[in-house]
Structures are given as C-alpha cells and as structure tokens.
Design a protein around this motif. Structure first.
Motif, PDB file in Angstrom:
ATOM      1  N   PHE A  59     -13.211 -18.040 -16.429  1.00 32.92           N
ATOM      2  CA  PHE A  59     -13.582 -16.656 -16.697  1.00 32.92           C
ATOM      3  C   PHE A  59     -14.978 -16.579 -17.306  1.00 32.92           C
ATOM      4  N   ASP A  60     -15.730 -17.655 -17.171  1.00 33.21           N
ATOM      5  CA  ASP A  60     -17.135 -17.661 -17.564  1.00 33.21           C
ATOM      6  C   ASP A  60     -17.931 -17.032 -16.412  1.00 33.21           C
ATOM      7  N   PHE A  61     -18.311 -15.758 -16.589  1.00 37.11           N
ATOM      8  CA  PHE A  61     -18.916 -15.014 -15.487  1.00 37.11           C
ATOM      9  C   PHE A  61     -20.276 -15.574 -15.072  1.00 37.11           C
ATOM     10  N   SER A  62     -20.882 -16.400 -15.907  1.00 35.78           N
ATOM     11  CA  SER A  62     -22.142 -17.017 -15.515  1.00 35.78           C
ATOM     12  C   SER A  62     -21.939 -18.033 -14.389  1.00 35.78           C
ATOM     13  N   LYS A  63     -20.702 -18.470 -14.201  1.00 39.18           N
ATOM     14  CA  LYS A  63     -20.388 -19.435 -13.148  1.00 39.18           C
ATOM     15  C   LYS A  63     -19.718 -18.768 -11.949  1.00 39.18           C
ATOM     16  N   TRP A  64     -19.767 -17.453 -11.926  1.00 35.83           N
ATOM     17  CA  TRP A  64     -19.230 -16.716 -10.776  1.00 35.83           C
ATOM     18  C   TRP A  64     -20.360 -16.437  -9.791  1.00 35.83           C
ATOM     19  N   THR A  65     -20.015 -16.244  -8.549  1.00 38.13           N
ATOM     20  CA  THR A  65     -21.013 -15.983  -7.517  1.00 38.13           C
ATOM     21  C   THR A  65     -20.394 -15.159  -6.392  1.00 38.13           C
ATOM     22  N   THR A  66     -21.229 -14.414  -5.708  1.00 38.15           N
ATOM     23  CA  THR A  66     -20.780 -13.639  -4.540  1.00 38.15           C
ATOM     24  C   THR A  66     -21.288 -14.273  -3.249  1.00 38.15           C
ATOM     25  N   THR A  67     -21.654 -15.543  -3.327  1.00 36.91           N
ATOM     26  CA  THR A  67     -22.206 -16.240  -2.164  1.00 36.91           C
ATOM     27  C   THR A  67     -21.246 -16.217  -0.977  1.00 36.91           C
ATOM     28  N   ALA A  68     -19.961 -16.442  -1.235  1.00 34.93           N
ATOM     29  CA  ALA A  68     -18.985 -16.500  -0.138  1.00 34.93           C
ATOM     30  C   ALA A  68     -18.934 -15.170   0.608  1.00 34.93           C
ATOM     31  N   TYR A  69     -18.898 -14.059  -0.134  1.00 40.38           N
ATOM     32  CA  TYR A  69     -18.835 -12.746   0.512  1.00 40.38           C
ATOM     33  C   TYR A  69     -20.123 -12.447   1.266  1.00 40.38           C
TER      34      TYR A  69
END
Length: 301
Positions: A59-69
């Motif tokens: 849940f560390d949003f800095s490690k989230w990405t929208t690359t897949a979408y």
C-alpha cells in the motif's frame, strides 16, 4: 419498565438457529472466496511489477504504477478484440432472445398439437450433440468459417432458456389472452403487443445470460476464426493469461527477459479488469429483473 422486544432470530428454535449460523458461515466463506481474488487482482494491477514479484502487494503508493493500463489501452489488438466481443455479444443476444421467445410461445400453449414430440426433440439436444468434428464440417459446408456467424448462429437457440420462457408464459393468466381476443386481437397482435410487454423480467434475464455467456466464450472463436481482425477479446485475453503471450507491442521496449516476464504478469491483471468492466456495468441495471425471471421455473415444470 418496557421489556425489550425479542428479535426474530431469538424466537427461533435452537435447531433453526444452528442451521442459520452454519448457513451464514458457509455463505461468508463463499463471499470471501469471490471477493478476495477480485481485490487481489485490482491491487496487483497497480503495483510495480518488480515490487509485486519481490514483495507482493503493498500500500506504498510510491510503488504503484498505471503502466499496465497504459500499455493495454494503447494496444490496437485489445481494442479490436473489445469491439468484436461487443458486436458478437449484442448480435448473439438479440438473435437468441428473439428465437427463444418465438419458440417458447407455441410450446406454452395447451392446444398446440405435437407439443410433446417437440419437447422430446428439444430435450434430446440438451444431453446429446454431434460433437466437434461433425459441427466443424457443418460450419465449413455452410461457408461460415472465419466469419462472425460461425460464432453467433450455432448456439443462438438454448433449450434451457426456452423452457424458462415457456414456463413464464404459462404463469400469465389466461384471462389476458381472452380479453385480447374479445377486443379482436389475433395471435400476432397478442404476442407482440400484449404478452411481450408483461414478460420484461424473463426477457431481461435471458438477455443477460446470453450476453454474459457470449462475452466469456472463446472456444468457438478459437476453432472457427482464423483472422486476427475477427478475434474477440476473449482470445486476446487467453493468449495473455494462459499462453503467457502478450501482444508484441506491449513488451517490445523491455530489454531483458525478466523484465518482459514481470510486465507480462502485470498485464494479466490489467486485462482481466478491463475485460470485466462491461459486465460489472450491466449487472446493476438487470439485477431487479433477476428474481422474477429466475424464479419463473420454480412455479411450474
């Protein structure tokens, strides 16, 4: 002092309470079995592939990405498959609902001669089929190979749906038809202008079943369609999920095999979410018809 009113559950015998508790516990487990994978897929579709592989969900949003979408939505084959899936599902639903409703009406009439014979023929087709090779040869001889009609027409008539619609017709009071006949309505006028308007629940239910069934179907398309431009979204999704072969444009800029494998894993989750959006958007509009439509078969056999 005013006494507290006992709840309905408190009034039940001990045996009934135990059955309810066990039932709710099993229902809760089923709900968890459905909800947890969905939550995992949604969260995993946003997590950076390296983080997802090494640490799992975070849940560390800095490690989230929208690359897949971004990669999925920018891929042309995904949109072609999406368009084809919608066209196939809509056409299949319209044709199937029309054929089913028309076939169910005479089967619901007591004065239809030969109803028992046709019932037997329909029931046989529910348990026995020609098999894949004879069906393929039939589709080939009809000239339907590599066309959308090879996917739409073979399954357009469902005996189970016909039985449900027939039972719903039989539950409609006979007085309605008698009143229509007194007003001068013939069979066609009664069917289209009197009967169908009061059959909205069963029509919506059958339409939803057919749309979902065609939307999730891929086997017929895999057998009968050769052109990539005619493949539905389910075949594209199958190549990503099962064969682990995302479209080349999605991972072409990845240098190492490990990076491609990580991104391919992330693309699986994003593709699942995107392909499920139409069904999730439709259910709320059809939900109110389900109870009446599904329960039609519980009144008469």
């Amino acid at each position: 002092m005013a006494t507290k009113k006992k709840s309905e559950f408190a009034k039940l015998p001990s045996e009934d309470k135990a059955i309810l508790v066990v039932g709710y516990a099993i229902l809760g487990l089923f709900c968890l079995a459905i909800v947890l994978p969905m939550v995992y897929i949604i969260l995993a579709s946003f997590v950076d592939p390296v983080t997802l592989q090494n640490q799992g969900l975070t849940f560390d949003f800095s490690k989230w990405t929208t690359t897949a979408y971004e990669r999925v939505l920018s891929n042309g084959q995904i949109w072609i498959g999406f368009r084809n899936a919608i066209v196939y599902s809509v056409l299949f639903t319209i044709i199937s609902v029309i054929v089913t409703l028309l076939a169910a009406y005479p089967m619901s009439r007591d004065d239809f001669k030969g109803r028992g014979f046709f019932n037997l023929i329909f029931m046989i087709t529910m348990f026995f089929g020609g098999g894949l090779i004879p069906t393929y040869l039939l589709i080939s001889r009809l000239g339907l190979l590599d066309s959308m009609w090879a996917v739409i027409l073979p399954g357009a008539f469902g005996v189970y749906n016909m039985i449900i619609a027939r039972t719903y017709y039989q539950g409609i009071p006979k007085d309605l038809q008698e009143a229509a006949e007194i007003d001068g309505a013939n069979e066609m006028v009664y069917f289209f202008r009197v009967l169908l308007p009061v059959c909205t629940p069963i029509i919506a239910t059958i339409a939803m079943w057919n749309f979902v069934g065609m939307w999730n179907s891929y086997f017929d398309a895999m057998i009968y369609l050769n052109s990539a431009s005619k493949q539905p979204l389910q075949l594209v999704l199958r190549s990503i999920l099962i064969q682990n072969q995302p479209e080349p444009g999605m991972v072409s800029d990845m240098q190492s095999t490990a990076q491609r494998a990580q991104l391919a894993e992330l693309l699986k989750y994003a593709t699942i979410i995107i392909s499920s959006i139409p069904l999730l958007a439709m259910y709320p509009f059809f939900q109110r018809y389900f109870d009446n439509g599904i329960m039609a078969g519980a009144v008469k056999g």
